[in-house]
Scaffold this active site. Structure first.
Site, short mmCIF file in Angstrom:
data_model
loop_
_atom_site.label_atom_id
_atom_site.label_comp_id
_atom_site.label_asym_id
_atom_site.label_seq_id
_atom_site.Cartn_x
_atom_site.Cartn_y
_atom_site.Cartn_z
N ASP A 112 -4.73 8.20 3.07
CA ASP A 112 -4.21 6.88 3.44
C ASP A 112 -5.00 6.34 4.64
OD1 ASP A 112 -2.57 4.65 3.56
OD2 ASP A 112 -0.94 5.67 4.61
N GLU A 113 -5.00 5.03 4.82
CA GLU A 113 -5.69 4.38 5.95
C GLU A 113 -7.12 4.92 6.08
OE1 GLU A 113 -4.44 1.88 7.25
OE2 GLU A 113 -2.28 2.04 7.48
N ARG A 125 0.98 -9.15 10.97
CA ARG A 125 2.29 -8.50 11.17
C ARG A 125 3.42 -9.49 10.92
NH1 ARG A 125 0.80 -4.44 9.67
NH2 ARG A 125 -1.11 -5.62 9.31
N GLN A 139 -9.01 -3.82 8.44
CA GLN A 139 -8.07 -3.28 9.43
C GLN A 139 -8.61 -2.02 10.10
OE1 GLN A 139 -3.71 -3.71 8.58
NE2 GLN A 139 -4.40 -4.06 6.48
N LYS A 172 0.83 -1.21 0.00
CA LYS A 172 0.00 0.00 0.00
C LYS A 172 0.86 1.26 0.00
CE LYS A 172 -1.84 1.07 3.94
NZ LYS A 172 -1.05 2.30 4.27
N THR A 173 1.85 1.33 0.89
CA THR A 173 2.69 2.52 0.99
C THR A 173 3.49 2.72 -0.30
OG1 THR A 173 2.86 2.21 3.38
CG2 THR A 173 4.46 3.67 2.35
#
Length: 714
Positions: free
Chosen positions: A226-227, A598, A257, A33-34
């Protein structure tokens, strides 16, 4: 630039090159994503020629903003990237330019949460508010947050001078309104804006002042968020307003998330984006570059139990690995020892301690892990938090216990000030001078001056009496009773309950459990316990790179580690015992999903069945069963009776949540086969009951949620 684009997969490249219009990117955990967001920003600047001054990129955390800036500068060189920021940082910059429109100075200060609490403490003291009236947490939630849900207060805040606010305070009979007015007065006196104000004032100016709105809409040609799954309705509204002229709103996130609903995040905003913008294009990133297929099978199986989500299943591009390892322990110490043993095995196989992370649902759960790591001399670091024995409330309690034993000056200076006893700097200075002159401790100096004029009207006598009363017969009291007694008599229990910060209450409960465990040794005493605690607190504070990482799941968002331990997976802990609705349970499941995803190489899950509050036995979390038992490697099989009882308890919980999901509301008309028709007048969640006033009865009836009621048309 072309070389970087060649490193993107098909879906990532589509997200980068689709620059115009409303774009929603569903980016699963570990799908780049980043990288995609950064590449899109660089593409807009280098290929389209858009100035960074015309691109607003909103990130969820400062860490994410700094990471993105670093990546963009590595690609494009040194640029002014001030519009890559959190929403609060953007609003601060916006208000520095625009708040003059409200007659407020541009050199305002930002009030953080600690400033807010200190202001409320002063207000409580002035109003003589006690625990019988309210708590700090309740006031923040119901008064400050409640009254700032809308921007209705802003006009009054701006219109009234400080003197006018004081007049309103004096005339206001209702307590909560008076608290709020006093808070606004303190803000205005200091030219302060809290985090709610930053968002509210920005939205207010954009809505009320057309020239400001048009100028910023012209300026922000591209808006990227973002997010997005973690933004609030008000934050979303700002992004919508700013992007309205050019129509370029790009959002990226993952509905699986969403873990910040307590900050007013609404997953439905993300899911309904295409309903708000029918022309929106949705791009789904499903190729996971982070985790092994075995880890993803565990995570995919878990999150599939949620109903409010965008359906997708992550595809692992990582090579095969070992199954997720699950350990069930009888006692907390057994769980902690297994984690430490397994870490040792990983290191012996070539892993670095820095490759290992331990995640937990709440900060208080770090205590047992920290203690075993210290005993084993395994270096560790707490990320985005403080070591258990370094936390303020724990140091406060330890200081009180030391006042029962050593009565040293360090413990005295901490205990005498918390809670406030009106013993300020001048009185402390007097005690220091007296103690120095007479070669005695500060506490003895207080004892010898207790009746002097200087301590009249203070809480000094209650402090001394609490210590003396607790010390009386102390050798015959259980240690956990000693702890409760000194905290109650000194006023610290009331003080911490007034504060009502759940993390602090949980930490103190965890310390009490540690004291109770120590008390099981018949030879143990308070001095021994305090000596052991001193060793736990006296750690090397140097930053060590090769150290195990300990952090909450929320702090781990956006991070990744080769080896991840998720600890405390028990019903009542993870998921939390405070869950009351199916929606809240889905959020708990998303938190577990974030924890699981994670891990890069192997995931470890653990829980224990004993040692909880009041020594109640605990059951394995539903999240373990929902992960698919076929996806887990059991260190040892679960006992049949434990498994059966756990599944029965989980089933009962799910049925209860389902019942709560279908609740009637106050005002609903209902029909009962015996009582006839009536109206719901109250809903008592804690008692799982409705209060119904039936038309044919003089008094209302309390009926269980399971009662057969038929809803009548309005």
């Amino acid at each position: 630039m072309e070389d970087f684009l060649s490193q993107l997969n098909k879906e990532q490249l589509s997200a980068v090159e689709t620059t115009e219009g409303h774009i929603r990117v569903m980016a699963g955990a570990g799908t780049g994503k980043t990288k995609t967001l950064t590449s899109r920003y660089a593409y807009l600047v280098s290929e389209l020629g858009i100035s960074p001054a015309n691109i607003l990129t909103v990130t969820f955390t400062n860490r994410a903003a700094n990471e993105m800036k670093s990546r963009v500068r590595a690609m494009l060189g040194d640029l002014d990237l001030g519009f890559i920021s959190t929403i609060h940082a953007f609003c601060t910059r916006f208000l520095k330019e625009e708040i003059y429109r409200l007659g407020y100075p541009k050199n305002f200060i930002v009030i953080d949460t600690e400033d807010q609490r200190q202001m409320l403490q002063r207000i409580f003291a002035d109003m003589k508010i006690t625990l019988r009236d309210t708590t700090m947490r309740r006031t923040i939630d119901q008064v400050l947050e409640g009254k700032k849900i809308t921007d209705d207060y802003i006009s009054e805040f701006i219109r009234n001078s400080s003197e006018e606010l004081l007049q309103k305070i004096a005339a206001e009979p209702e307590k909560n309104n008076q608290i709020f007015l006093r808070y606004l007065y303190e803000q205005k006196k200091n030219y302060g804006l809290d985090f709610n104000d930053l968002i509210n004032f920005t939205g207010y100016i954009l809505n009320v002042f057309p020239e400001a709105r048009e100028a910023w809409q012209s300026r922000m040609q591209y808006v990227m968020v973002d997010e997005f799954q973690d933004v609030s309705q008000k934050q979303y509204a700002i992004a919508q307003t700013l992007s309205a002229k050019h129509g370029n709103l790009f959002i990226v996130g993952d509905s699986d998330q969403t873990i910040y609903s307590w900050r007013d995040a609404h997953v439905q905003l993300f899911l309904d984006f295409d309903k708000k913008y029918p022309d929106a294009k949705t791009i789904v990133l499903k190729d996971n570059y982070r985790s092994t297929p075995q880890i993803l099978k565990t995570a995919n199986s878990l999150i599939a139990h949620n109903s409010v989500r965008f359906p997708k299943e992550l595809r692992a591009l990582h090579s095969d690995g070992a199954k997720t390892l699950y350990f069930h322990a009888k006692k907390p110490q057994d769980e902690a020892n297994w984690i430490a043993d397994t870490m040792g095995n990983l290191v012996s196989q070539g892993a670095s301690l820095g490759d290992i992370a331990v995640l937990y649902r709440s900060h208080f759960m770090s205590r047992g892990i920290e203690e075993i790591l210290i005993q084993r001399k395994i270096p560790y670091r707490i990320l985005s938090g403080i070591s258990f024995y370094e936390r303020k409330e724990i140091k406060d309690v330890i200081a009180y216990l030391r006042m029962l034993t050593t009565q040293d000056d360090i413990a005295f200076l901490r205990a005498i000030q918390t809670p406030s006893r009106k013993i300020g700097k001048k009185k402390i200075e007097f005690l220091k001078e007296y103690a120095e002159a007479n070669r005695i401790s500060l506490y003895n100096a207080l004892l010898e001056n207790l009746d002097s004029e200087i301590f009249r009207g203070t809480g000094a006598k209650r402090f001394v009496q609490a210590i003396a009363a607790t010390q009386k017969g102390m050798e015959n009291k259980p240690m956990d009773d000693i702890l409760d007694e000194i905290l109650d008599l000194s006023g610290y229990t009331e003080f911490i309950r007034m504060d009502a910060e759940q993390d602090r209450l949980d930490n103190i409960a965890e310390l009490k459990q540690s004291v109770a465990q120590a008390a099981h040794d018949p030879d143990a005493n308070l001095e021994d316990f305090l000596s052991r605690v001193a060793l736990y607190g006296n750690l090397d504070k140097e930053e060590r790179r090769n150290a195990v990482k300990l952090l909450s799941v929320h702090a781990a968002k956006g991070l990744e580690y080769p080896f991840v331990f998720v600890t405390g997976l028990s019903e009542g802990l993870f998921p939390s015992a405070q869950i009351e609705t199916a929606e809240e349970m889905e959020e708990e499941r998303r938190i577990a999903y974030v924890a699981f995803t994670r891990a890069k190489e192997r995931l470890f899950l653990s829980e224990n069945e004993g040692g909880g509050d009041a020594n109640l036995s605990k059951f394995p979390s539903r999240f373990i069963f929902e992960s698919g038992e076929e996806n887990l490697e059991f260190v040892r099989p679960l006992p049949d009776d434990l498994r059966k009882n756990a599944l029965r308890k989980i089933q009962q919980s799910e049925e209860s949540l389902q019942l709560l999901q279908n609740l009637f509301f106050v005002g609903d008309r209902v029909r009962h086969k015996i009582f006839g028709e009536g109206k719901i007048t109250a809903v008592d969640i804690s008692a799982a009951a409705y209060v119904v006033q039936f038309d044919n009865l003089k008094t209302p009836r309390s009926l269980q949620f399971s009662a057969k009621l038929e809803k009548l048309p309005d």
